[in-house]
Design a protein around this motif. Structure first.
Motif, PDB file in Angstrom:
ATOM      1  N   TYR A 123      23.646  -3.318  22.503  1.00 47.22           N
ATOM      2  CA  TYR A 123      24.196  -1.964  22.428  1.00 47.22           C
ATOM      3  C   TYR A 123      23.066  -0.960  22.221  1.00 47.22           C
ATOM      4  O   TYR A 123      21.971  -1.307  21.770  1.00 47.22           O
ATOM      5  CB  TYR A 123      25.176  -1.843  21.255  1.00 47.22           C
ATOM      6  N   ASP A 124      23.347   0.300  22.546  1.00 44.44           N
ATOM      7  CA  ASP A 124      22.383   1.344  22.216  1.00 44.44           C
ATOM      8  C   ASP A 124      22.569   1.722  20.752  1.00 44.44           C
ATOM      9  O   ASP A 124      23.389   1.136  20.032  1.00 44.44           O
ATOM     10  CB  ASP A 124      22.505   2.538  23.176  1.00 44.44           C
ATOM     11  N   ARG A 125      21.859   2.712  20.274  1.00 47.09           N
ATOM     12  CA  ARG A 125      21.897   3.071  18.859  1.00 47.09           C
ATOM     13  C   ARG A 125      23.251   3.634  18.433  1.00 47.09           C
ATOM     14  O   ARG A 125      23.590   3.658  17.253  1.00 47.09           O
ATOM     15  CB  ARG A 125      20.789   4.078  18.543  1.00 47.09           C
ATOM     16  N   ASN A 126      24.060   4.072  19.399  1.00 49.37           N
ATOM     17  CA  ASN A 126      25.365   4.666  19.094  1.00 49.37           C
ATOM     18  C   ASN A 126      26.522   3.775  19.521  1.00 49.37           C
ATOM     19  O   ASN A 126      27.626   4.254  19.778  1.00 49.37           O
ATOM     20  CB  ASN A 126      25.485   6.037  19.772  1.00 49.37           C
ATOM     21  N   ASN A 127      26.274   2.471  19.645  1.00 47.20           N
ATOM     22  CA  ASN A 127      27.300   1.476  19.993  1.00 47.20           C
ATOM     23  C   ASN A 127      27.805   1.594  21.424  1.00 47.20           C
ATOM     24  O   ASN A 127      28.935   1.169  21.724  1.00 47.20           O
ATOM     25  CB  ASN A 127      28.488   1.544  19.022  1.00 47.20           C
ATOM     26  N   VAL A 128      26.997   2.132  22.307  1.00 46.88           N
ATOM     27  CA  VAL A 128      27.327   2.106  23.728  1.00 46.88           C
ATOM     28  C   VAL A 128      26.866   0.757  24.280  1.00 46.88           C
ATOM     29  O   VAL A 128      25.717   0.363  24.092  1.00 46.88           O
ATOM     30  CB  VAL A 128      26.638   3.257  24.492  1.00 46.88           C
ATOM     31  N   GLU A 129      27.784   0.061  24.930  1.00 45.89           N
ATOM     32  CA  GLU A 129      27.489  -1.281  25.417  1.00 45.89           C
ATOM     33  C   GLU A 129      26.488  -1.229  26.567  1.00 45.89           C
ATOM     34  O   GLU A 129      26.677  -0.518  27.554  1.00 45.89           O
ATOM     35  CB  GLU A 129      28.776  -1.947  25.881  1.00 45.89           C
ATOM     36  N   LEU A 130      25.418  -2.001  26.451  1.00 45.83           N
ATOM     37  CA  LEU A 130      24.385  -2.064  27.481  1.00 45.83           C
ATOM     38  C   LEU A 130      24.384  -3.400  28.214  1.00 45.83           C
ATOM     39  O   LEU A 130      24.004  -3.466  29.386  1.00 45.83           O
ATOM     40  CB  LEU A 130      23.004  -1.813  26.868  1.00 45.83           C
ATOM     41  N   ALA A 131      24.766  -4.465  27.525  1.00 42.44           N
ATOM     42  CA  ALA A 131      24.815  -5.795  28.157  1.00 42.44           C
ATOM     43  C   ALA A 131      25.785  -6.684  27.405  1.00 42.44           C
ATOM     44  O   ALA A 131      25.837  -6.648  26.183  1.00 42.44           O
ATOM     45  CB  ALA A 131      23.422  -6.433  28.168  1.00 42.44           C
ATOM     46  N   ARG A 132      26.565  -7.467  28.147  1.00 40.73           N
ATOM     47  CA  ARG A 132      27.463  -8.438  27.535  1.00 40.73           C
ATOM     48  C   ARG A 132      27.697  -9.593  28.505  1.00 40.73           C
ATOM     49  O   ARG A 132      27.379  -9.494  29.692  1.00 40.73           O
ATOM     50  CB  ARG A 132      28.800  -7.802  27.156  1.00 40.73           C
ATOM     51  N   THR A 133      28.234 -10.671  27.980  1.00 36.60           N
ATOM     52  CA  THR A 133      28.538 -11.833  28.806  1.00 36.60           C
ATOM     53  C   THR A 133      30.047 -11.939  28.982  1.00 36.60           C
ATOM     54  O   THR A 133      30.793 -11.837  28.023  1.00 36.60           O
ATOM     55  CB  THR A 133      27.999 -13.121  28.152  1.00 36.60           C
TER      56      THR A 133
END
Length: 581
Positions: A89-99
């Motif tokens: 996640y980024d610093r503000n809980n925006v998802e950047l990568a997941r499985t």
């Protein structure tokens, strides 16, 4: 005398029948019981098989329900579920990568029942990225097992399953998803088959895959909003200038946190193999460049810190070019007279800076560059880091000392430059750049490089470059931007090319209380109508810095205030000619 019949025979009706037939009813009763027992056994067996069939049907229905349900990006995992690879996640809980769980479509060609051509057409209609001929080739292969496609979405898998071909199987396989596509691609990197290959995915591969840590999401220092703004503005300049590439970094000067890092052109980490390999080259951390006059900031800071420069009205003679060891050092905007320190800086005098560097000397120059980390790979978690290029000590003479003073003869990355500028403006402390979120109060202590007094003076000089020097187009009303332009000729075949350069702008804001550094670079700009054909940093990249600051300032909590500014009156009194842009 005749024997009387037994009572048991009378009751059983056996009177009058031969005695040999007396056991027949007993045998019939036994057979009836055996038949009933066998019937009950068959009934129980049937019921058991029925229950098994129901169980299989339930499992199949559950499987189909999973196929029908499309995973929702960003949805919360069920309680207690641990991903096979940690989320980012980024610093503000925006998802950047997941499985997520995708499907592989496989076929056993030797067991194919249907017409392969018809089947290929049906599957191609479901998988638009596949061709009929390509699928037909897999269906008719001589192998016993072939993949038709990987990373297939659940609803597509269900439609293929509904075709009813028994030779086709669906295999569940975890897949890495990057929901923001190209955003921050060079930061995040990508993983293949659960193994990180580049970027954060590679740098933290163990943490992201270890069962004991992968359940806790990793939070990066990146702010997706700032990242998008940086990429957008740099992309616009790249297109306008028809340049080979562009790069930029936004850094918190107090913590070393990287808020944004952009290298263009970029790639889609969801399908890295489909991009040009050149797009995966990280120009911010892996590329090293001679960054030109942006180095003059460091040379003047060194001279102030060591006492080589003691006053802003101290002058260096820039009347004539310097001829040394067969080379000539000259000024692009020559004043042809002695210049004060502010004049050398805002007019970007190579001659004045070279003489200042020579007075500083090789040993002190090298010691400061070493303290700034310029003689080793940049401190940042990315595995893609290049070593800087600088002359060996045996060849680091007066000429090298002079040229390095104004940004030639030493090649470093933008990460190096951003960290150094942060140290110049934050009070003099160098902190390593980091891609991990730093919690409040946990910033590293860092290493002191410059005195607080040197930092104060440099902040005023940097602001002066934007208000009255070559960086005027970088000004953003109310944000008190300070910075330095840098235009350096590119090396080609061991020689400098007069027709190709690297244009750089290193900035910080707000200069009365610096919080962020913004360093941007354009590789080989061509000039355009917007820049009147000029390819210099002041014309090409400085306007983009102004737009970037105005976009990210409000996001980062920096409120523009036109009534605030850095006092540069004393510096202005030492300037007698207006600087060119």
């Amino acid at each position: 005398m005749t024997a009387l019949p037994l009572r048991s025979e009378i009751l059983s009706g056996a009177v009058g029948r031969p005695r040999s037939a007396a056991s027949s009813p007993i045998q019939l009763a036994g057979q009836r019981q055996q038949t009933l027992a066998l019937g009950r056994q068959r009934l129980m067996t049937g019921l058991l098989l029925f229950c098994i069939a129901i169980g299989v049907l339930v499992l199949r229905l559950a499987d189909l329900s999973l196929l029908q349900g499309r995973p929702t990006v960003g949805a919360n995992r069920s309680t207690g579920a641990i991903p096979v690879r940690g989320d980012i996640y980024d610093r503000n809980n925006v998802e950047l990568a997941r499985t997520f769980e995708a499907y592989g479509i496989a076929v056993a060609p030797r067991k194919l029942v249907g017409n392969p051509r018809v089947l290929a057409e049906q599957i191609a209609a479901i998988l638009p990225d596949k061709t009929v001929d390509g699928i037909y080739k897999e269906l008719t292969a001589r192998n016993s097992f072939r993949y038709i496609s990987r990373r297939v979405l659940p609803e597509q898998a269900k439609r293929i399953n509904d075709l009813g071909e028994p030779a086709i199987t669906l295999e569940r396989e975890p897949e890495r998803l990057y929901p923001n596509l190209n955003l921050a691609a060079h930061v995040i990197g990508y993983a293949v088959d659960g193994v990180g290959k580049v970027g954060v995915e590679k740098a933290f591969d163990h943490r992201l895959s270890d069962p004991s840590t992968r359940g806790t999401p990793m939070h990066l220092s990146i702010d997706a909003r700032v990242q998008q703004a940086l990429e957008s503005e740099m992309g616009a300049v790249l297109a306008d200038q028809r340049a080979q590439g562009a790069a930029g970094i936004v850094l918190d000067v107090q913590t070393g946190e990287v808020l944004a890092l952009a290298s263009l052109p970029d790639f889609n980490p969801n399908a890295p193999g489909k991009s040009d390999p050149a797009t995966r080259y990280n120009k911010v951390s892996y590329g090293v460049y001679e960054l030109g006059s942006t180095f003059k900031t460091l040379t003047i800071a060194m001279a102030l810190d060591t006492g080589v420069v003691t006053s802003m009205n101290q002058k260096y003679d820039a009347t004539n070019p310097i001829r040394i060891a067969g080379f000539t050092i000259h000024d692009d905007h020559a004043l042809r007279r002695p210049e004060t320190i502010p004049e050398i800086f805002i007019h970007s005098s190579n001659i004045g800076t070279a003489k200042m560097a020579a007075e500083l000397g090789r040993d002190r120059q090298r010691a400061y560059l070493d303290k700034l980390g310029f003689l080793k790979q940049a401190e940042i978690e990315l595995p893609e880091r290049a070593s800087p290029h600088f002359p060996p000590l045996s060849n680091w003479g007066e000429l090298a000392t002079m040229t390095i003073g104004f940004g030639h003869g030493l090649s470093v990355s933008l990460v190096h430059l951003a960290s150094a500028y942060a140290a110049v403006v934050n009070g003099g402390v160098l902190r390593p750049a980091t891609l991990l979120k730093v919690e409040p109060g946990h910033a590293p202590a860092g290493t002191r490089v410059f005195s607080p007094g040197t930092s104060d003076t440099m902040r005023a000089l940097l602001r002066l470059v934007v208000t009255d020097g070559t960086g005027r187009k970088a000004d953003a009303p109310g944000y008190r931007v300070g910075g330095k332009t840098g235009t350096a000729e590119k090396l080609s075949g061991g020689r400098y090319s007069k027709h190709a350069n690297v244009s750089t702008f290193a900035a910080a804001f707000p200069m009365d209380h610096p919080r962020y550094v913004v360093v941007t670079m354009i590789d080989d700009p061509q000039g355009s109508k917007a820049t009147y054909g000029f390819r210099t940093a002041g014309m090409v990249i400085a306007p983009a810095v102004s737009r970037i600051v105005q976009r990210i300032g409000p996001i980062l909590g920096v409120t523009p205030d036109v009534n605030k500014d850095v006092d540069v009156a004393a510096l202005l009194s030492e300037i007698h000619d207006k600087a060119a842009e």
